[in-house]
Design a protein around this motif. Structure first.
Motif, PDB file in Angstrom:
ATOM      1  N   ALA A 272       0.823  -1.204   0.069  1.00  0.00           N
ATOM      2  CA  ALA A 272       0.028   0.018   0.031  1.00  0.00           C
ATOM      3  C   ALA A 272       0.913   1.163   0.034  1.00  0.00           C
ATOM      4  O   ALA A 272       1.985   1.395   0.380  1.00  0.00           O
ATOM      5  N   ARG A 273       0.311   2.484  -0.389  1.00  0.00           N
ATOM      6  CA  ARG A 273       1.059   3.694  -0.598  1.00  0.00           C
ATOM      7  C   ARG A 273       0.150   4.708   0.073  1.00  0.00           C
ATOM      8  O   ARG A 273      -1.357   4.800  -0.065  1.00  0.00           O
ATOM      9  N   ILE A 315      10.094   8.979 -13.404  1.00  0.00           N
ATOM     10  CA  ILE A 315       9.593   8.206 -14.524  1.00  0.00           C
ATOM     11  C   ILE A 315      10.326   7.024 -14.982  1.00  0.00           C
ATOM     12  O   ILE A 315      11.478   7.325 -15.314  1.00  0.00           O
ATOM     13  N   ASP A 316       9.984   5.719 -15.132  1.00  0.00           N
ATOM     14  CA  ASP A 316      10.566   4.992 -15.527  1.00  0.00           C
ATOM     15  C   ASP A 316       9.690   4.033 -16.335  1.00  0.00           C
ATOM     16  O   ASP A 316       8.315   4.101 -16.304  1.00  0.00           O
ATOM     17  N   SER A 317      10.225   2.775 -16.897  1.00  0.00           N
ATOM     18  CA  SER A 317       9.396   2.067 -17.893  1.00  0.00           C
ATOM     19  C   SER A 317       8.418   1.541 -17.433  1.00  0.00           C
ATOM     20  O   SER A 317       7.308   1.179 -18.062  1.00  0.00           O
ATOM     21  N   LEU A 318       8.670   1.334 -16.090  1.00  0.00           N
ATOM     22  CA  LEU A 318       7.202   0.268 -15.439  1.00  0.00           C
ATOM     23  C   LEU A 318       6.348   1.034 -14.946  1.00  0.00           C
ATOM     24  O   LEU A 318       5.193   0.953 -14.951  1.00  0.00           O
ATOM     25  N   ALA A 319       6.928   2.081 -14.267  1.00  0.00           N
ATOM     26  CA  ALA A 319       5.932   3.135 -13.389  1.00  0.00           C
ATOM     27  C   ALA A 319       4.744   3.695 -14.350  1.00  0.00           C
ATOM     28  O   ALA A 319       3.912   3.974 -13.978  1.00  0.00           O
ATOM     29  N   VAL A 320       5.159   4.276 -15.435  1.00  0.00           N
ATOM     30  CA  VAL A 320       4.229   4.876 -16.565  1.00  0.00           C
ATOM     31  C   VAL A 320       3.210   4.278 -17.050  1.00  0.00           C
ATOM     32  O   VAL A 320       2.480   4.658 -17.582  1.00  0.00           O
ATOM     33  N   LYS A 321       3.378   2.848 -16.594  1.00  0.00           N
ATOM     34  CA  LYS A 321       2.200   1.848 -17.473  1.00  0.00           C
ATOM     35  C   LYS A 321       0.968   1.810 -16.232  1.00  0.00           C
ATOM     36  O   LYS A 321       0.156   1.134 -16.609  1.00  0.00           O
ATOM     37  N   PHE A 337      -8.252   3.680  -3.408  1.00  0.00           N
ATOM     38  CA  PHE A 337      -8.272   3.073  -4.933  1.00  0.00           C
ATOM     39  C   PHE A 337      -6.873   2.332  -5.148  1.00  0.00           C
ATOM     40  O   PHE A 337      -5.948   2.406  -4.574  1.00  0.00           O
ATOM     41  N   ALA A 338      -7.329   1.163  -5.940  1.00  0.00           N
ATOM     42  CA  ALA A 338      -6.093   0.392  -6.501  1.00  0.00           C
ATOM     43  C   ALA A 338      -5.593   0.826  -8.010  1.00  0.00           C
ATOM     44  O   ALA A 338      -6.357   1.260  -8.780  1.00  0.00           O
ATOM     45  N   THR A 339      -4.342   0.731  -8.115  1.00  0.00           N
ATOM     46  CA  THR A 339      -3.793   0.693  -9.434  1.00  0.00           C
ATOM     47  C   THR A 339      -3.180  -0.502  -9.862  1.00  0.00           C
ATOM     48  O   THR A 339      -2.824  -1.344  -9.122  1.00  0.00           O
ATOM     49  N   ILE A 340      -3.119  -0.805 -11.086  1.00  0.00           N
ATOM     50  CA  ILE A 340      -2.597  -1.771 -11.690  1.00  0.00           C
ATOM     51  C   ILE A 340      -1.379  -1.640 -12.816  1.00  0.00           C
ATOM     52  O   ILE A 340      -1.841  -0.386 -13.592  1.00  0.00           O
ATOM     53  N   GLY A 351       0.229  -9.090 -13.198  1.00  0.00           N
ATOM     54  CA  GLY A 351       0.894  -7.679 -13.372  1.00  0.00           C
ATOM     55  C   GLY A 351       1.295  -7.456 -11.757  1.00  0.00           C
ATOM     56  O   GLY A 351       1.114  -8.257 -10.876  1.00  0.00           O
ATOM     57  N   THR A 352       1.480  -6.082 -11.608  1.00  0.00           N
ATOM     58  CA  THR A 352       1.619  -5.494 -10.328  1.00  0.00           C
ATOM     59  C   THR A 352       0.502  -4.551  -9.715  1.00  0.00           C
ATOM     60  O   THR A 352      -0.216  -3.865 -10.704  1.00  0.00           O
TER      61      THR A 352
END
Length: 357
Positions: A272-273, A315-321, A337-340, A351-352
């Motif tokens: 969680a964040r 910004i990195d290639s994973l986070a921006v998705k 809220f949940a993000t994926i 995924g994560t």
């Protein structure tokens, strides 16, 4: 008194009418499809190419397909007629309300299209890029507290956040906000918003997240997505409180929030964040009915480095998705809220994910 709900799947692709209903359709009277006017346009979007969706040419069997669709309609009309006749025979017809509701129609090769929906955004045609628009699930609210729904909010694939007046079904929807990333590109909305009362009691805050995971190409989409909290300053009668509300809200009218802590444990959830809770200056002048502060807030779904008052995105290639494809939730005015971040392989699940609050 009784209430009955009758639901029919047809007419729907694939059309499968009873054989004798095909004979009831006069093939000579079936109108030809409207030709795809974009087929020879060198400026046509790359999304418009011969496929199972957009077609540069109308298939030879268009008449047969339309015949089956019309036969489905004829079959449905007959079945509904049986219902009406049963009401007459039972003596109930004069004391019965009958409502006919339809989900959608079918283009049936008009303009070279086979599905439903608009292929452009009527408000932002320059951003359409050949994609079909569509409205996400709405959230219905009761602003005046009479236990009757009077307002609905919903977003669409072009980032438009709409308000619908349910007390006047012939009214035009109001555009509350258009979600655009930092580069000015539209961010798709595919989930219902959450709605809560404004802390000053003036209207509501409409919270919506952006992002989609509907098409194969979405898994590689690296557009930065965002969560927005937009202030709608209408009262229980639908009248705006602030006399100086901008005609068009932008990011500059919103306060930026950011992630502050990761790997927080909440109950059984450890991934969680926490999100900043920077106080918003609404700038409300009750005497003059003006509002000169922020019109809400936004949170980009990227990690950040905070140094004093400076917030720097990482910004990195994973986070921006990362994106939102589930509805945000409110519990005692606390947002969760949940993000994926989907797997790079469109054929693989998973995924994560993060839980954010």
């Amino acid at each position: 008194p009784i209430m009955a709900l009758i639901s029919y799947v047809q007419p729907h692709d694939p059309s499968s009418p009873p054989a004798d209903y095909l004979e009831r359709i006069d093939v000579s009277r079936i109108p030809a499809p409207v030709q795809p006017e974009w087929a020879d346009d060198p400026r046509r979007p790359t999304a418009f190419r011969p496929s199972d969706g957009p077609r540069a040419t109308i298939p030879d069997d268009w008449q047969v397909r339309r015949q089956h669709y019309f036969a489905d309609l004829a079959h449905l009309d007959h079945q509904l007629g049986r219902v009406m006749e049963a009401l007459r025979e039972s003596g109930r017809i004069e004391n019965t309300y009958v409502f006919f509701l339809s989900d959608h129609g079918e283009l049936m090769f008009d303009h070279g299209l086979t599905g439903k929906g608009q292929w452009h955004d009527p408000l932002r045609e320059e951003d359409a890029n050949g994609r079909a628009n569509g409205l996400a699930q709405p959230t219905v609210v009761d602003l005046d507290g009479d236990q009757i729904a009077d307002t609905a909010y919903a977003g669409d694939l072009f980032g438009n956040l709409w308000r619908f007046d349910l007390t006047d079904l012939f009214s035009t929807p109001s555009l509350l906000y258009t979600a655009l990333d930092g580069s000015g590109l539209a961010q798709p909305i595919t989930t219902p918003p959450a709605v809560l009362r404004h802390p000053l009691g003036i209207g509501v805050i409409v919270i919506v997240g952006t992002g989609k995971l509907l098409e194969g190409s979405d898994v590689s989409d690296k557009q930065v997505q965002t969560v927005y909290g937009i202030w709608d300053d209408i009262d229980s009668q639908g009248v705006a409180f602030c006399s100086n509300r901008p005609d068009t809200l932008t990011r500059a009218d919103l306060l930026q929030q950011h992630f502050i802590v990761s790997d927080v444990r909440v109950g059984t959830v450890s991934n969680a964040r926490a999100v900043s809770n920077t106080a918003i200056d609404w700038g409300v002048d009750q005497d003059n009915l003006t509002c000169d502060g922020h019109w809400g807030w936004y949170l980009d779904l990227v990690p950040t480095i905070v140094s004093g008052d400076a917030v720097t995105p990482v910004i990195d290639s994973l986070a921006v998705k990362e994106r939102i494809i589930g509805a945000p939730e409110l519990h005692l005015n606390r947002l969760t809220f949940a993000t994926i971040t989907p797997s790079a392989d469109r054929c693989a699940g998973g995924g994560t994910s993060w839980v954010n609050m």
